[in-house]
Design a protein around this motif. Structure first.
Motif, PDB file in Angstrom:
ATOM      1  N   ALA A   1       0.831  -1.205   0.000  1.00 34.18           N
ATOM      2  CA  ALA A   1       0.000   0.000   0.000  1.00 34.18           C
ATOM      3  C   ALA A   1       0.865   1.255   0.000  1.00 34.18           C
ATOM      4  O   ALA A   1       0.612   2.213  -0.748  1.00 34.18           O
ATOM      5  N   TYR A   2       1.905   1.247   0.821  1.00 33.02           N
ATOM      6  CA  TYR A   2       2.746   2.433   0.967  1.00 33.02           C
ATOM      7  C   TYR A   2       3.523   2.732  -0.311  1.00 33.02           C
ATOM      8  O   TYR A   2       3.577   3.883  -0.773  1.00 33.02           O
ATOM      9  N   LEU A   3       4.120   1.721  -0.906  1.00 33.00           N
ATOM     10  CA  LEU A   3       4.925   1.955  -2.111  1.00 33.00           C
ATOM     11  C   LEU A   3       4.045   2.399  -3.280  1.00 33.00           C
ATOM     12  O   LEU A   3       4.462   3.231  -4.094  1.00 33.00           O
ATOM     13  N   HIS A   4       2.831   1.869  -3.371  1.00 35.39           N
ATOM     14  CA  HIS A   4       1.917   2.348  -4.409  1.00 35.39           C
ATOM     15  C   HIS A   4       1.437   3.770  -4.109  1.00 35.39           C
ATOM     16  O   HIS A   4       1.213   4.558  -5.033  1.00 35.39           O
ATOM     17  N   PHE A   5       1.293   4.095  -2.831  1.00 34.17           N
ATOM     18  CA  PHE A   5       0.950   5.466  -2.446  1.00 34.17           C
ATOM     19  C   PHE A   5       2.031   6.442  -2.903  1.00 34.17           C
ATOM     20  O   PHE A   5       1.741   7.508  -3.454  1.00 34.17           O
ATOM     21  N   LEU A   6       3.294   6.080  -2.683  1.00 33.96           N
ATOM     22  CA  LEU A   6       4.384   6.937  -3.146  1.00 33.96           C
ATOM     23  C   LEU A   6       4.349   7.077  -4.665  1.00 33.96           C
ATOM     24  O   LEU A   6       4.460   8.185  -5.209  1.00 33.96           O
ATOM     25  N   ALA A   7       4.173   5.962  -5.356  1.00 32.00           N
ATOM     26  CA  ALA A   7       4.208   5.990  -6.825  1.00 32.00           C
ATOM     27  C   ALA A   7       3.064   6.795  -7.407  1.00 32.00           C
ATOM     28  O   ALA A   7       3.257   7.592  -8.340  1.00 32.00           O
ATOM     29  N   VAL A   8       1.861   6.614  -6.880  1.00 30.78           N
ATOM     30  CA  VAL A   8       0.708   7.297  -7.480  1.00 30.78           C
ATOM     31  C   VAL A   8       0.795   8.808  -7.278  1.00 30.78           C
ATOM     32  O   VAL A   8       0.300   9.582  -8.101  1.00 30.78           O
ATOM     33  N   ASN A   9       1.433   9.231  -6.192  1.00 33.02           N
ATOM     34  CA  ASN A   9       1.553  10.671  -5.974  1.00 33.02           C
ATOM     35  C   ASN A   9       2.704  11.296  -6.745  1.00 33.02           C
ATOM     36  O   ASN A   9       2.786  12.516  -6.856  1.00 33.02           O
ATOM     37  N   LEU A  10       3.580  10.458  -7.288  1.00 31.92           N
ATOM     38  CA  LEU A  10       4.601  10.958  -8.202  1.00 31.92           C
ATOM     39  C   LEU A  10       4.094  11.000  -9.639  1.00 31.92           C
ATOM     40  O   LEU A  10       4.324  11.966 -10.362  1.00 31.92           O
ATOM     41  N   TYR A  11       3.362   9.969 -10.046  1.00 29.95           N
ATOM     42  CA  TYR A  11       3.028   9.786 -11.472  1.00 29.95           C
ATOM     43  C   TYR A  11       1.583  10.097 -11.827  1.00 29.95           C
ATOM     44  O   TYR A  11       1.196   9.924 -12.987  1.00 29.95           O
ATOM     45  N   ALA A  12       0.786  10.551 -10.859  1.00 30.27           N
ATOM     46  CA  ALA A  12      -0.606  10.889 -11.156  1.00 30.27           C
ATOM     47  C   ALA A  12      -0.953  12.222 -10.509  1.00 30.27           C
ATOM     48  O   ALA A  12      -0.196  12.772  -9.711  1.00 30.27           O
ATOM     49  N   ARG A  13      -2.115  12.725 -10.850  1.00 25.73           N
ATOM     50  CA  ARG A  13      -2.545  14.013 -10.319  1.00 25.73           C
ATOM     51  C   ARG A  13      -3.056  13.860  -8.891  1.00 25.73           C
ATOM     52  O   ARG A  13      -3.282  12.756  -8.403  1.00 25.73           O
ATOM     53  N   GLN A  14      -3.236  14.982  -8.240  1.00 31.73           N
ATOM     54  CA  GLN A  14      -3.731  15.002  -6.874  1.00 31.73           C
ATOM     55  C   GLN A  14      -5.124  14.376  -6.796  1.00 31.73           C
ATOM     56  O   GLN A  14      -5.976  14.613  -7.650  1.00 31.73           O
ATOM     57  N   TYR A  15      -5.345  13.595  -5.764  1.00 31.81           N
ATOM     58  CA  TYR A  15      -6.651  12.958  -5.563  1.00 31.81           C
ATOM     59  C   TYR A  15      -7.686  13.972  -5.071  1.00 31.81           C
ATOM     60  O   TYR A  15      -7.423  14.772  -4.178  1.00 31.81           O
TER      61      TYR A  15
ATOM     62  N   ASN B   1       7.161   1.824 -23.089  1.00 35.12           N
ATOM     63  CA  ASN B   1       7.429   0.957 -24.237  1.00 35.12           C
ATOM     64  C   ASN B   1       6.917  -0.461 -24.015  1.00 35.12           C
ATOM     65  O   ASN B   1       6.471  -1.127 -24.957  1.00 35.12           O
ATOM     66  N   PHE B   2       6.990  -0.928 -22.783  1.00 35.60           N
ATOM     67  CA  PHE B   2       6.603  -2.308 -22.481  1.00 35.60           C
ATOM     68  C   PHE B   2       5.174  -2.432 -21.969  1.00 35.60           C
ATOM     69  O   PHE B   2       4.645  -3.538 -21.879  1.00 35.60           O
ATOM     70  N   ASN B   3       4.553  -1.297 -21.640  1.00 32.60           N
ATOM     71  CA  ASN B   3       3.189  -1.348 -21.106  1.00 32.60           C
ATOM     72  C   ASN B   3       2.387  -0.199 -21.708  1.00 32.60           C
ATOM     73  O   ASN B   3       2.378   0.919 -21.172  1.00 32.60           O
ATOM     74  N   PRO B   4       1.692  -0.441 -22.802  1.00 36.90           N
ATOM     75  CA  PRO B   4       0.961   0.647 -23.477  1.00 36.90           C
ATOM     76  C   PRO B   4      -0.181   1.212 -22.682  1.00 36.90           C
ATOM     77  O   PRO B   4      -0.711   2.278 -23.021  1.00 36.90           O
ATOM     78  N   SER B   5      -0.582   0.551 -21.574  1.00 38.20           N
ATOM     79  CA  SER B   5      -1.648   1.114 -20.751  1.00 38.20           C
ATOM     80  C   SER B   5      -1.171   2.326 -19.967  1.00 38.20           C
ATOM     81  O   SER B   5      -1.975   3.106 -19.461  1.00 38.20           O
ATOM     82  N   LEU B   6       0.159   2.502 -19.861  1.00 35.27           N
ATOM     83  CA  LEU B   6       0.713   3.598 -19.079  1.00 35.27           C
ATOM     84  C   LEU B   6       0.746   4.893 -19.882  1.00 35.27           C
ATOM     85  O   LEU B   6       1.805   5.456 -20.172  1.00 35.27           O
ATOM     86  N   THR B   7      -0.427   5.355 -20.259  1.00 29.45           N
ATOM     87  CA  THR B   7      -0.512   6.681 -20.880  1.00 29.45           C
ATOM     88  C   THR B   7      -0.242   7.729 -19.818  1.00 29.45           C
ATOM     89  O   THR B   7      -0.588   7.559 -18.653  1.00 29.45           O
ATOM     90  N   GLN B   8       0.374   8.830 -20.244  1.00 28.24           N
ATOM     91  CA  GLN B   8       0.788   9.842 -19.271  1.00 28.24           C
ATOM     92  C   GLN B   8      -0.420  10.503 -18.610  1.00 28.24           C
ATOM     93  O   GLN B   8      -1.486  10.642 -19.204  1.00 28.24           O
ATOM     94  N   ASN B   9      -0.241  10.947 -17.368  1.00 28.05           N
ATOM     95  CA  ASN B   9      -1.342  11.482 -16.568  1.00 28.05           C
ATOM     96  C   ASN B   9      -1.362  13.009 -16.463  1.00 28.05           C
ATOM     97  O   ASN B   9      -2.100  13.545 -15.654  1.00 28.05           O
ATOM     98  N   PHE B  10      -0.549  13.687 -17.262  1.00 25.66           N
ATOM     99  CA  PHE B  10      -0.552  15.145 -17.210  1.00 25.66           C
ATOM    100  C   PHE B  10      -1.136  15.732 -18.487  1.00 25.66           C
ATOM    101  O   PHE B  10      -1.356  15.042 -19.455  1.00 25.66           O
TER     102      PHE B  10
END
Length: 337
Positions: A11-25, A328-337
């Protein structure tokens, strides 16, 4: 207990990642915003599909649910690479806090502090002139560094701008009682603008982990937002009492504006930016505050002869891009900005 520990860490590591790579909740928009992939299986042959932001947070909260946390011991541990309920409660508190669910976050921050409310005592710096904070310090709930060096602190070598330096309070043990050679203005001018300084001490500030002081600040902000300004500021004072020399110390509750939400929040923000220097907290807080009309404020860096650079509250720079090799390896990872 081991399964609970693994789920809380996930939970914690995904929390760190989502706040780096996604917009504010935000509750109103989270279902329409892109998040990250939540990796909850070990089948490396299956693509991990990016989920909407609300689903990422839902999975993180599920991984640190009350049932999971109940499996952890209600004690702290001596090993800063392992944890029990202090970190478990802290993770749930920090996730809810970033979601702006402040009442719920307050509950779990208090539970975390009930297990481990140890505050690092920096008063010894007045005698030793050296700020030493080790990985196994008892205020650490979990220690995670970005260093691969054995004998260096995470703040060592980083340029601290004049704006940040101005937030150090008179009598701050680190700023005014450390060895003179730990604060280098020549290096500051080399790597920053006039008035910058480079700190070269060895203290471990736990940049990506968690410590009790974070929970004091989480609880303090939640109380301030509930209108309990003095109660919130008194929690920050508990930390400040071990940061400021008694000859200079005065309670935040006596400051101008301490009896209003805006004033109390400003006092909290200034103190917290120094307390959490060189940790993820500063970025996550600024990202969250800048999503609220009452606290949105452009981040301005004045580089003197090189110009002034502004990061506005709605800037796409609050969202880091997914690395190209991941895309390149995961096309679902479209950018979030």
């Amino acid at each position: 207990r081991i399964i609970a520990e693994a789920r809380v860490m996930r939970a914690y590591l995904h929390f760190l990642a989502v706040n780096l790579y996604a917009r504010q909740y935000d509750d109103a928009t989270a279902s329409t915003l892109g998040g990250i992939a939540y990796v909850d299986d070990t089948d490396v042959s299956v693509q991990k599909t990016k989920l909407p932001l609300d689903q990422v947070y839902a999975k993180a909260l599920e991984d640190c649910s009350d049932d999971v946390l109940a499996c952890l011991k209600q004690t702290a541990v001596d090993n800063s690479s392992r944890f029990e309920a202090d970190f478990g409660y802290g993770v749930r508190a920090r996730i809810l806090f970033q979601m702006k669910h402040y009442d719920e976050a307050l509950k779990y921050a208090n539970l975390a502090l009930g297990v481990n409310g140890t505050i690092e005592d920096r008063s010894e710096i007045a005698n030793t002139a050296t700020w030493l904070k080790y990985e196994d310090a008892p205020n650490n709930y979990l220690y995670i560094t970005f260093l691969n060096q054995e004998n260096a602190g995470e703040m060592s070598g980083y340029t601290i701008t004049p704006a940040a330096l101005s937030l150090y309070e008179p009598g701050d043990y680190v700023r005014y009682y450390s060895r003179e050679e730990d604060w280098d203005d020549n290096m500051g001018r080399t790597y920053g603008v006039e008035g910058s300084m480079v700190y070269s001490g060895d203290a471990r500030v736990n940049p990506f982990g968690m410590r009790a002081e974070q929970m004091y600040y989480v609880a303090a902000e939640c109380l301030i937002r509930k209108g309990q300004y003095a109660e919130g500021l008194k929690l920050i004072d508990k930390v400040r009492e071990k940061r400021i020399h008694p000859s200079k110390y005065a309670s935040l509750t006596t400051r101008d504006g301490a009896d209003t939400e805006a004033g109390a929040m400003k006092l909290l923000q200034d103190c917290k930016l120094i307390e959490m220097l060189c940790t993820y907290e500063t970025f996550f807080d600024l990202k969250r505050w800048n999503s609220e009309t009452a606290y949105a404020s452009p981040c301005v860096h004045d580089y003197k002869d090189y110009g002034s650079y502004t990061m506005n509250p709605d800037s796409p720079l609050w969202v880091l891009p997914f690395p190209q090799n991941a895309v390149n390896f995961n096309p679902s990872l479209t950018q979030n900005f």
